[in-house]
Design a protein around this motif. Structure first.
Motif, PDB file in Angstrom:
ATOM      1  N   LYS A  85     -15.928  40.609   6.166  1.00 41.60           N
ATOM      2  CA  LYS A  85     -16.136  41.930   5.562  1.00 41.60           C
ATOM      3  C   LYS A  85     -15.553  42.012   4.149  1.00 41.60           C
ATOM      4  CE  LYS A  85     -16.415  44.359   9.984  1.00 41.60           C
ATOM      5  NZ  LYS A  85     -15.911  45.463  10.820  1.00 41.60           N
ATOM      6  N   ILE A  86     -15.897  41.020   3.330  1.00 44.10           N
ATOM      7  CA  ILE A  86     -15.520  41.016   1.923  1.00 44.10           C
ATOM      8  C   ILE A  86     -16.755  40.661   1.101  1.00 44.10           C
ATOM      9  CG2 ILE A  86     -13.122  40.403   2.388  1.00 44.10           C
ATOM     10  CD1 ILE A  86     -13.739  37.530   1.629  1.00 44.10           C
ATOM     11  N   LYS A  87     -16.739  40.993  -0.179  1.00 40.78           N
ATOM     12  CA  LYS A  87     -17.893  40.688  -1.018  1.00 40.78           C
ATOM     13  C   LYS A  87     -17.481  40.596  -2.479  1.00 40.78           C
ATOM     14  CE  LYS A  87     -20.890  43.757  -2.186  1.00 40.78           C
ATOM     15  NZ  LYS A  87     -21.988  44.745  -2.186  1.00 40.78           N
ATOM     16  N   VAL A  88     -18.339  39.954  -3.272  1.00 43.24           N
ATOM     17  CA  VAL A  88     -18.118  39.815  -4.705  1.00 43.24           C
ATOM     18  C   VAL A  88     -18.634  41.069  -5.402  1.00 43.24           C
ATOM     19  CG1 VAL A  88     -18.658  38.458  -6.767  1.00 43.24           C
ATOM     20  CG2 VAL A  88     -18.408  37.320  -4.555  1.00 43.24           C
ATOM     21  N   CYS A  89     -17.863  41.584  -6.364  1.00 45.17           N
ATOM     22  CA  CYS A  89     -18.344  42.690  -7.187  1.00 45.17           C
ATOM     23  C   CYS A  89     -17.834  42.484  -8.606  1.00 45.17           C
ATOM     24  CB  CYS A  89     -17.898  44.036  -6.638  1.00 45.17           C
ATOM     25  SG  CYS A  89     -16.159  44.418  -6.921  1.00 45.17           S
ATOM     26  N   LYS A  90     -18.470  43.128  -9.565  1.00 43.96           N
ATOM     27  CA  LYS A  90     -18.014  43.054 -10.953  1.00 43.96           C
ATOM     28  C   LYS A  90     -16.879  44.043 -11.164  1.00 43.96           C
ATOM     29  CE  LYS A  90     -20.539  42.656 -14.500  1.00 43.96           C
ATOM     30  NZ  LYS A  90     -21.496  43.018 -15.576  1.00 43.96           N
ATOM     31  N   ILE A  91     -15.975  43.717 -12.079  1.00 41.68           N
ATOM     32  CA  ILE A  91     -14.828  44.589 -12.308  1.00 41.68           C
ATOM     33  C   ILE A  91     -15.192  45.832 -13.102  1.00 41.68           C
ATOM     34  CG2 ILE A  91     -13.131  42.728 -12.123  1.00 41.68           C
ATOM     35  CD1 ILE A  91     -13.025  42.616 -15.159  1.00 41.68           C
ATOM     36  N   ASP A  92     -16.447  45.931 -13.573  1.00 42.22           N
ATOM     37  CA  ASP A  92     -16.866  47.152 -14.253  1.00 42.22           C
ATOM     38  C   ASP A  92     -17.675  48.059 -13.328  1.00 42.22           C
ATOM     39  OD1 ASP A  92     -19.295  45.892 -14.042  1.00 42.22           O
ATOM     40  OD2 ASP A  92     -19.723  45.830 -16.189  1.00 42.22           O
ATOM     41  N   GLY A  93     -17.746  47.682 -12.050  1.00 43.65           N
ATOM     42  CA  GLY A  93     -18.421  48.525 -11.072  1.00 43.65           C
ATOM     43  C   GLY A  93     -19.886  48.222 -10.869  1.00 43.65           C
ATOM     44  N   ASP A  94     -20.510  47.460 -11.775  1.00 40.55           N
ATOM     45  CA  ASP A  94     -21.919  47.117 -11.608  1.00 40.55           C
ATOM     46  C   ASP A  94     -22.083  46.012 -10.571  1.00 40.55           C
ATOM     47  OD1 ASP A  94     -22.855  48.933 -13.395  1.00 40.55           O
ATOM     48  OD2 ASP A  94     -23.095  47.542 -15.064  1.00 40.55           O
ATOM     49  N   ALA A  95     -23.292  45.884 -10.048  1.00 38.94           N
ATOM     50  CA  ALA A  95     -23.586  44.785  -9.125  1.00 38.94           C
ATOM     51  C   ALA A  95     -23.696  43.489  -9.919  1.00 38.94           C
ATOM     52  CB  ALA A  95     -24.880  45.061  -8.385  1.00 38.94           C
ATOM     53  N   PRO A  96     -23.099  42.399  -9.440  1.00 40.84           N
ATOM     54  CA  PRO A  96     -23.225  41.121 -10.142  1.00 40.84           C
ATOM     55  C   PRO A  96     -24.669  40.650 -10.180  1.00 40.84           C
ATOM     56  CG  PRO A  96     -21.461  41.062  -8.492  1.00 40.84           C
ATOM     57  CD  PRO A  96     -22.254  42.308  -8.247  1.00 40.84           C
ATOM     58  N   GLY A  97     -25.007  39.890 -11.208  1.00 42.07           N
ATOM     59  CA  GLY A  97     -26.324  39.288 -11.320  1.00 42.07           C
ATOM     60  C   GLY A  97     -26.233  37.796 -11.082  1.00 42.07           C
ATOM     61  N   PHE A  98     -27.363  37.125 -11.163  1.00 41.02           N
ATOM     62  CA  PHE A  98     -27.397  35.687 -10.890  1.00 41.02           C
ATOM     63  C   PHE A  98     -26.433  34.914 -11.790  1.00 41.02           C
ATOM     64  CE2 PHE A  98     -29.104  31.446 -11.892  1.00 41.02           C
ATOM     65  CZ  PHE A  98     -29.058  30.880 -10.628  1.00 41.02           C
ATOM     66  N   ILE A  99     -26.330  35.301 -13.063  1.00 36.07           N
ATOM     67  CA  ILE A  99     -25.476  34.565 -13.992  1.00 36.07           C
ATOM     68  C   ILE A  99     -24.015  34.624 -13.560  1.00 36.07           C
ATOM     69  CG2 ILE A  99     -25.201  36.538 -15.534  1.00 36.07           C
ATOM     70  CD1 ILE A  99     -25.370  32.807 -16.528  1.00 36.07           C
ATOM     71  N   HIS A 100     -23.597  35.751 -12.989  1.00 34.83           N
ATOM     72  CA  HIS A 100     -22.206  35.896 -12.542  1.00 34.83           C
ATOM     73  C   HIS A 100     -21.941  35.000 -11.325  1.00 34.83           C
ATOM     74  CE1 HIS A 100     -23.383  39.814 -14.399  1.00 34.83           C
ATOM     75  NE2 HIS A 100     -22.343  39.505 -15.142  1.00 34.83           N
ATOM     76  N   TYR A 101     -22.896  34.980 -10.389  1.00 32.90           N
ATOM     77  CA  TYR A 101     -22.751  34.106  -9.226  1.00 32.90           C
ATOM     78  C   TYR A 101     -22.789  32.643  -9.657  1.00 32.90           C
ATOM     79  CZ  TYR A 101     -23.858  38.343  -6.568  1.00 32.90           C
ATOM     80  OH  TYR A 101     -23.853  39.609  -6.045  1.00 32.90           O
ATOM     81  N   LEU A 102     -23.600  32.324 -10.666  1.00 29.66           N
ATOM     82  CA  LEU A 102     -23.698  30.946 -11.154  1.00 29.66           C
ATOM     83  C   LEU A 102     -22.376  30.479 -11.748  1.00 29.66           C
ATOM     84  CD1 LEU A 102     -25.416  28.435 -11.784  1.00 29.66           C
ATOM     85  CD2 LEU A 102     -26.062  29.533 -13.955  1.00 29.66           C
ATOM     86  N   ILE A 103     -21.752  31.334 -12.545  1.00 31.03           N
ATOM     87  CA  ILE A 103     -20.455  30.976 -13.151  1.00 31.03           C
ATOM     88  C   ILE A 103     -19.415  30.748 -12.064  1.00 31.03           C
ATOM     89  CG2 ILE A 103     -18.558  31.838 -14.583  1.00 31.03           C
ATOM     90  CD1 ILE A 103     -20.687  33.318 -16.251  1.00 31.03           C
ATOM     91  N   ARG A 104     -19.370  31.630 -11.064  1.00 27.75           N
ATOM     92  CA  ARG A 104     -18.410  31.464  -9.969  1.00 27.75           C
ATOM     93  C   ARG A 104     -18.665  30.155  -9.232  1.00 27.75           C
ATOM     94  NH1 ARG A 104     -17.882  34.051  -5.849  1.00 27.75           N
ATOM     95  NH2 ARG A 104     -15.671  34.628  -5.838  1.00 27.75           N
ATOM     96  N   TRP A 105     -19.943  29.855  -8.986  1.00 29.64           N
ATOM     97  CA  TRP A 105     -20.298  28.632  -8.257  1.00 29.64           C
ATOM     98  C   TRP A 105     -19.908  27.392  -9.057  1.00 29.64           C
ATOM     99  CZ3 TRP A 105     -24.011  24.903  -9.646  1.00 29.64           C
ATOM    100  CH2 TRP A 105     -24.267  23.933  -8.667  1.00 29.64           C
ATOM    101  N   MET A 106     -20.162  27.392 -10.355  1.00 28.24           N
ATOM    102  CA  MET A 106     -19.843  26.235 -11.192  1.00 28.24           C
ATOM    103  C   MET A 106     -18.342  25.952 -11.199  1.00 28.24           C
ATOM    104  SD  MET A 106     -22.407  26.973 -14.422  1.00 28.24           S
ATOM    105  CE  MET A 106     -21.636  25.698 -15.436  1.00 28.24           C
ATOM    106  N   PHE A 107     -17.543  27.005 -11.239  1.00 31.19           N
ATOM    107  CA  PHE A 107     -16.097  26.801 -11.331  1.00 31.19           C
ATOM    108  C   PHE A 107     -15.422  26.623  -9.978  1.00 31.19           C
ATOM    109  CE2 PHE A 107     -16.798  27.888 -15.672  1.00 31.19           C
ATOM    110  CZ  PHE A 107     -15.767  27.255 -16.350  1.00 31.19           C
ATOM    111  N   ARG A 108     -16.208  26.599  -8.898  1.00 30.58           N
ATOM    112  CA  ARG A 108     -15.657  26.187  -7.603  1.00 30.58           C
ATOM    113  C   ARG A 108     -15.144  24.757  -7.680  1.00 30.58           C
ATOM    114  NH1 ARG A 108     -16.704  28.864  -2.893  1.00 30.58           N
ATOM    115  NH2 ARG A 108     -16.712  26.905  -1.725  1.00 30.58           N
TER     116      ARG A 108
END
Length: 238
Positions: A85-108
């Motif tokens: 019951k957790i999820k990724v969100c942007k710190i400005d309140g908007d829903a993340p887009g593909f580019i945000h998920y891509l950056i997170r995935w790359m830096f894993r």
């Protein structure tokens, strides 16, 4: 419980409980388990059918992009995150887009793979916003989801046929605003300090009144529920 204050695009600050390090590790371990099961069955199929390249391409490549694919198509969640019951969100309140998920995935690779998760744990613990390196660069974080209030209790409210529009200005409301109204109501219901509750409610009401051009002395919780009801009435009769 650690919380993060997220300033939405409507300039209303909402508080969200941050996912703990333990919850994020548990989600990661569950996802690793799911990947392991998929890899096991892929190996069995390779052994049985002997089509190593074809089967490997069909199954192993998606597993490589497991986190990226699930977070993109499951609104910031992998199966492990959904269970926890957790999820990724942007710190400005908007829903993340593909580019945000891509950056997170790359830096894993840095956060988790090369450092066995040490880099991720350190940055999450040291920082104030629950961010690993990938989150910092993508401007995201991981928060708890709250299922105590169903969407139908707020946004998809039923209104009678003889309902009278409270605010004609409600015609300016956009779909993306409804989630904000729901979150404000939800946060007001969870606030115990009456002074803090009133201060937050009035501030949120003022911001939205300015945006929509509304003037009213209606109590904040009733105000936001009226906006939701107005929106449902307007679109019910479109």
């Amino acid at each position: 419980m650690s919380k993060i204050g997220i300033e939405t695009t409507q300039n209303v600050q909402l508080n969200f409980p941050l996912a703990s390090v333990g919850e994020r590790i548990a989600a990661c371990m569950l996802d690793a388990l799911f990947i392991g099961v998929c890899a096991f069955f892929t190996a069995m199929m390779v052994g049985l059918l002997g089509e190593a390249f074809a089967i490997g391409f069909v199954f192993l490549v998606p597993m490589l992009f497991y986190t990226l694919l699930f977070e993109t198509f499951m609104n910031g969640q992998t199966p492990g995150k959904r269970i926890m019951k957790i999820k990724v969100c942007k710190i400005d309140g908007d829903a993340p887009g593909f580019i945000h998920y891509l950056i997170r995935w790359m830096f894993r690779l840095v956060d988790i793979s090369l450092t066995n998760g040490v880099a991720a744990i350190l940055t999450i613990v040291i920082g104030e916003k629950g961010q690993r390196i990938g989150d910092i660069l993508a401007k995201t974080t991981v928060v708890k989801t709250n299922h105590s209030m169903k969407l139908t209790n707020t946004i998809l409210s039923e209104v009678p046929d003889n309902y009278q529009l409270v605010f004609p200005e409600s015609r300016k409301i956009e779909d993306k605003d409804l989630e904000l109204f729901k979150r404000v109501i939800q946060q007001l219901k969870t606030m115990n300090d009456p002074v803090e509750k009133l201060t937050f409610g009035l501030k949120a009401r003022t911001k939205v009144m300015e945006k929509l051009g509304i003037k009213t002395e209606m109590q904040p919780e009733q105000f936001f529920q009226s906006l939701i009801d107005d929106y449902n009435f307007i679109h019910k009769n479109v």
